[in-house]
Design a protein around this motif. Structure first.
Motif, PDB file in Angstrom:
ATOM      1  N   SER A  13      20.823  -1.467  19.406  1.00 14.20           N
ATOM      2  CA  SER A  13      20.643  -0.018  20.399  1.00 14.20           C
ATOM      3  C   SER A  13      19.594   0.057  21.176  1.00 14.20           C
ATOM      4  O   SER A  13      19.498   1.135  21.564  1.00 14.20           O
ATOM      5  N   GLN A  14      18.449  -0.876  21.138  1.00 13.12           N
ATOM      6  CA  GLN A  14      17.329  -0.734  21.939  1.00 13.12           C
ATOM      7  C   GLN A  14      16.513   0.251  21.208  1.00 13.12           C
ATOM      8  O   GLN A  14      15.691   0.664  22.121  1.00 13.12           O
ATOM      9  N   SER A  38      27.794  -4.851  21.765  1.00 11.71           N
ATOM     10  CA  SER A  38      27.140  -4.068  22.730  1.00 11.71           C
ATOM     11  C   SER A  38      28.168  -3.581  23.991  1.00 11.71           C
ATOM     12  O   SER A  38      29.178  -4.559  24.379  1.00 11.71           O
ATOM     13  N   SER A  51      25.335  -2.815  29.019  1.00  9.41           N
ATOM     14  CA  SER A  51      24.394  -2.651  28.222  1.00  9.41           C
ATOM     15  C   SER A  51      23.588  -4.036  28.539  1.00  9.41           C
ATOM     16  O   SER A  51      24.063  -5.277  28.920  1.00  9.41           O
TER      17      SER A  51
END
Length: 290
Positions: free
Chosen positions: A233-234, A249, A253
């Motif tokens: 999810s960064q 993702s 994304s």
């Protein structure tokens, strides 16, 4: 849910890769797209088999490559094979990893005092069947060993294939001690000494080399799943890891791979060809005094 593999390149060479597809025929990442759980209610996990029992080639999920295929580890330009440290021959279990987990190198574990090794969590599957490279199996977790590898936490989950005839009798780490006497001691010995032939010191362990039970192991796996979720999810920086995926993702994304992009990655590699030769030294015994 089923998965299949596609071999590319030449086995026993630097070109060899094992890519994954899902039941729809879509190329996927075994690191990111295969669910961690096979059955969450029963705490049954998926395991990606990287190394079949008794073999020596150090195969692993390529966490830094697009689609994260399985490939053989390389050291100083040469393919890596684990040495046969007497009395062990190759890997003494089916060895692999649980997908959608990650041992965060930025997190210091409160039990081991060391940070993670930047890989999915490892699994030693102790059933009676010798698996094939690339198999995705469903496993029951029994316990875990906390290895310290060059200052990094490297958990080793002990598990058994749910379809194994012995699975019904193995429910926690104590059952392994009773029904497979010597196996856990051999496992510690293997991990302690397998790098010595490469000129490295013996590995160390947290908890004085004692195995923790099933509940502790499942808690540890779940914590590495949370680290993976932060990664995908960064919320956590990926660094050199390749987090491209085709199923997890959302579109838009930076980690979202279209089916066309994924296929292009596979097509950029060569078709599966003849296997290269394996060095004679792979079968050599290595002896040293403990």
């Amino acid at each position: 849910m089923s998965f299949s593999t596609e071999e590319r390149g030449n086995p026993n060479t630097l070109s060899y890769r094992v890519f994954y597809k899902n039941s729809d025929g879509k190329y996927i990442s075994p690191f990111h797209d295969i669910p961690m759980y096979a059955d969450e209610a029963q705490n049954v996990f998926h395991m990606v088999v990287e190394v079949p029992r008794w073999t020596n080639a150090k195969m692993e999920i390529a966490t830094k490559d697009p689609l994260n295929p399985i490939k053989q580890d390389v050291k100083k330009g040469n393919l890596r094979y684990v040495a046969n440290v007497f009395p062990h021959k190759g890997y003494i279990w089916n060895y692999g990893a649980i997908p959608q987990t990650w041992e965060d190198p930025g997190h210091k574990d409160c039990d081991t005092g060391c940070c993670g090794d930047n890989d999915p969590i490892d699994v030693c599957e102790i059933g009676s069947k010798v698996c094939s490279r690339g198999d995705v199996i469903k496993v029951k977790v029994l316990g875990v060993l906390a290895m310290i590898d060059e200052g990094e936490t490297d958990w080793k989950v002990i598990a058994i294939n749910v379809d194994d005839p012995e699975a019904k009798n193995l429910n926690d780490i104590g059952d392994v001690q009773k029904l497979k006497p010597g196996y856990l001691e051999a496992t510690v010995d293997w991990f302690r000494r397998y790098k010595v032939p490469d000129g490295k010191p013996e590995n160390q362990f947290a908890f004085n080399g004692e195995f923790k039970d099933k509940d502790f192991a499942i808690k540890t796996i779940k914590s590495t799943h949370e680290f993976w979720k932060a990664l995908i999810s960064q919320q956590t920086k990926a660094g050199e890891l390749n987090c491209k995926n085709t199923c997890v993702s959302e579109a838009g994304s930076v980690f979202c791979f279209s089916p066309e992009e994924a296929k292009a990655v596979v097509d950029s590699t060569s078709p599966c060809g003849d296997a290269g030769s394996v060095p004679d030294s792979v079968d050599k015994w290595f002896y040293y005094e403990k």
